[in-house]
Design a protein around this motif. Structure first.
Motif, mmCIF file in Angstrom:
data_model
loop_
_atom_site.group_PDB
_atom_site.id
_atom_site.type_symbol
_atom_site.label_atom_id
_atom_site.label_comp_id
_atom_site.label_asym_id
_atom_site.label_seq_id
_atom_site.Cartn_x
_atom_site.Cartn_y
_atom_site.Cartn_z
ATOM 1 N N GLY A 42 39.398 12.380 12.927
ATOM 2 C CA GLY A 42 38.698 11.776 14.053
ATOM 3 C C GLY A 42 38.270 12.763 15.129
ATOM 4 O O GLY A 42 37.903 12.364 16.221
ATOM 5 N N LEU A 43 38.301 14.049 14.834
ATOM 6 C CA LEU A 43 37.914 15.044 15.824
ATOM 7 C C LEU A 43 36.396 15.103 15.968
ATOM 8 O O LEU A 43 35.667 15.019 14.990
ATOM 9 C CB LEU A 43 38.422 16.429 15.419
ATOM 10 C CG LEU A 43 39.928 16.620 15.325
ATOM 11 C CD1 LEU A 43 40.244 18.019 14.818
ATOM 12 C CD2 LEU A 43 40.579 16.393 16.677
ATOM 13 N N THR A 44 35.932 15.284 17.185
ATOM 14 C CA THR A 44 34.519 15.514 17.429
ATOM 15 C C THR A 44 34.198 16.992 17.264
ATOM 16 O O THR A 44 33.150 17.361 16.767
ATOM 17 C CB THR A 44 34.138 15.058 18.853
ATOM 18 O OG1 THR A 44 34.470 13.680 18.976
ATOM 19 C CG2 THR A 44 32.680 15.252 19.121
ATOM 20 N N LEU A 45 35.128 17.835 17.652
ATOM 21 C CA LEU A 45 34.960 19.280 17.549
ATOM 22 C C LEU A 45 36.328 19.881 17.279
ATOM 23 O O LEU A 45 37.282 19.605 18.000
ATOM 24 C CB LEU A 45 34.387 19.846 18.852
ATOM 25 C CG LEU A 45 34.166 21.351 18.936
ATOM 26 C CD1 LEU A 45 33.079 21.774 17.944
ATOM 27 C CD2 LEU A 45 33.758 21.740 20.341
ATOM 28 N N HIS A 46 36.441 20.674 16.228
ATOM 29 C CA HIS A 46 37.705 21.307 15.869
ATOM 30 C C HIS A 46 37.524 22.812 15.982
ATOM 31 O O HIS A 46 36.875 23.432 15.143
ATOM 32 C CB HIS A 46 38.098 20.898 14.446
ATOM 33 C CG HIS A 46 39.399 21.470 13.995
ATOM 34 N ND1 HIS A 46 39.885 21.238 12.736
ATOM 35 C CD2 HIS A 46 40.321 22.269 14.599
ATOM 36 C CE1 HIS A 46 41.043 21.856 12.594
ATOM 37 N NE2 HIS A 46 41.321 22.493 13.707
ATOM 38 N N LEU A 47 38.086 23.404 17.034
ATOM 39 C CA LEU A 47 38.017 24.841 17.240
ATOM 40 C C LEU A 47 39.369 25.446 16.899
ATOM 41 O O LEU A 47 40.398 24.924 17.300
ATOM 42 C CB LEU A 47 37.656 25.163 18.697
ATOM 43 C CG LEU A 47 36.319 24.602 19.164
ATOM 44 C CD1 LEU A 47 36.142 24.857 20.654
ATOM 45 C CD2 LEU A 47 35.174 25.196 18.374
ATOM 46 N N ASP A 48 39.361 26.551 16.156
ATOM 47 C CA ASP A 48 40.599 27.174 15.719
ATOM 48 C C ASP A 48 40.470 28.686 15.899
ATOM 49 O O ASP A 48 39.703 29.342 15.203
ATOM 50 C CB ASP A 48 40.848 26.821 14.249
ATOM 51 C CG ASP A 48 42.147 27.363 13.704
ATOM 52 O OD1 ASP A 48 42.814 28.177 14.387
ATOM 53 O OD2 ASP A 48 42.495 26.989 12.578
ATOM 54 N N ALA A 49 41.237 29.232 16.846
ATOM 55 C CA ALA A 49 41.160 30.666 17.126
ATOM 56 C C ALA A 49 41.707 31.508 15.994
ATOM 57 O O ALA A 49 41.440 32.700 15.929
ATOM 58 C CB ALA A 49 41.905 30.980 18.424
ATOM 59 N N SER A 50 42.478 30.905 15.079
ATOM 60 C CA SER A 50 43.025 31.681 13.968
ATOM 61 C C SER A 50 42.048 31.773 12.797
ATOM 62 O O SER A 50 42.301 32.486 11.834
ATOM 63 C CB SER A 50 44.349 31.073 13.487
ATOM 64 O OG SER A 50 44.130 29.814 12.893
ATOM 65 N N ASP A 51 40.912 31.070 12.873
ATOM 66 C CA ASP A 51 39.916 31.089 11.800
ATOM 67 C C ASP A 51 38.697 31.883 12.263
ATOM 68 O O ASP A 51 37.757 31.328 12.813
ATOM 69 C CB ASP A 51 39.537 29.657 11.422
ATOM 70 C CG ASP A 51 38.608 29.591 10.216
ATOM 71 O OD1 ASP A 51 38.163 30.652 9.733
ATOM 72 O OD2 ASP A 51 38.323 28.468 9.772
ATOM 73 N N SER A 52 38.735 33.195 12.031
ATOM 74 C CA SER A 52 37.644 34.054 12.510
ATOM 75 C C SER A 52 36.323 33.774 11.813
ATOM 76 O O SER A 52 35.263 34.168 12.300
ATOM 77 C CB SER A 52 38.023 35.524 12.361
ATOM 78 O OG SER A 52 38.242 35.831 10.993
ATOM 79 N N SER A 53 36.341 33.061 10.670
ATOM 80 C CA SER A 53 35.087 32.750 9.981
ATOM 81 C C SER A 53 34.241 31.750 10.766
ATOM 82 O O SER A 53 33.071 31.575 10.480
ATOM 83 C CB SER A 53 35.364 32.208 8.578
ATOM 84 O OG SER A 53 35.939 30.915 8.645
ATOM 85 N N THR A 54 34.835 31.090 11.780
ATOM 86 C CA THR A 54 34.086 30.128 12.593
ATOM 87 C C THR A 54 33.558 30.764 13.877
ATOM 88 O O THR A 54 33.003 30.074 14.718
ATOM 89 C CB THR A 54 34.956 28.912 12.958
ATOM 90 O OG1 THR A 54 36.050 29.340 13.768
ATOM 91 C CG2 THR A 54 35.453 28.190 11.720
#
Length: 105
Positions: A42-54
């Motif tokens: 149900g996330l509108t935006l999922h930001l993850d600092a551990s995923d440098s590919s994003t």
């Protein structure tokens, strides 16, 4: 402050973050600690600092941070230099915002 628009939850969140930063707070956004169960549905935006590919980086400066769920949603650098800290909060990768740095959609 304007009344939040329910049709723009990302923009509402970013405005609240910008207000906190304007008031002199340092903001860190990063991965959830291993002991926490992260919300992933149900996330509108999922930001993850551990995923440098994003992320699109210039050194450690984050120029663009894309939705981990693969949608077209993203944040781009507006001001200053939000930076990736490899061992930030709890030893996890973190994006550090100062009162002079911001990202928007």
């Amino acid at each position: 402050m304007k009344t939040p628009n329910p049709d723009q939850p990302i923009r509402n969140t970013l405005k609240h973050l910008a207000l906190a930063l304007t008031m002199g707070a340092a903001m860190y956004l990063g991965a959830a600690p291993a002991s926490a169960t992260p919300v992933t549905t149900g996330l509108t935006l999922h930001l993850d600092a551990s995923d440098s590919s994003t992320m699109t980086l210039d050194g450690s400066t984050v120029n663009e941070w894309r939705d981990k769920n693969g949608s077209a949603a993203k944040m781009t650098r507006d001001n200053g230099a939000p930076t990736v800290v490899a061992s930030g909060i709890g030893g996890l990768p973190t994006v550090h915002f100062t009162n002079g740095s911001s990202m928007g959609d």
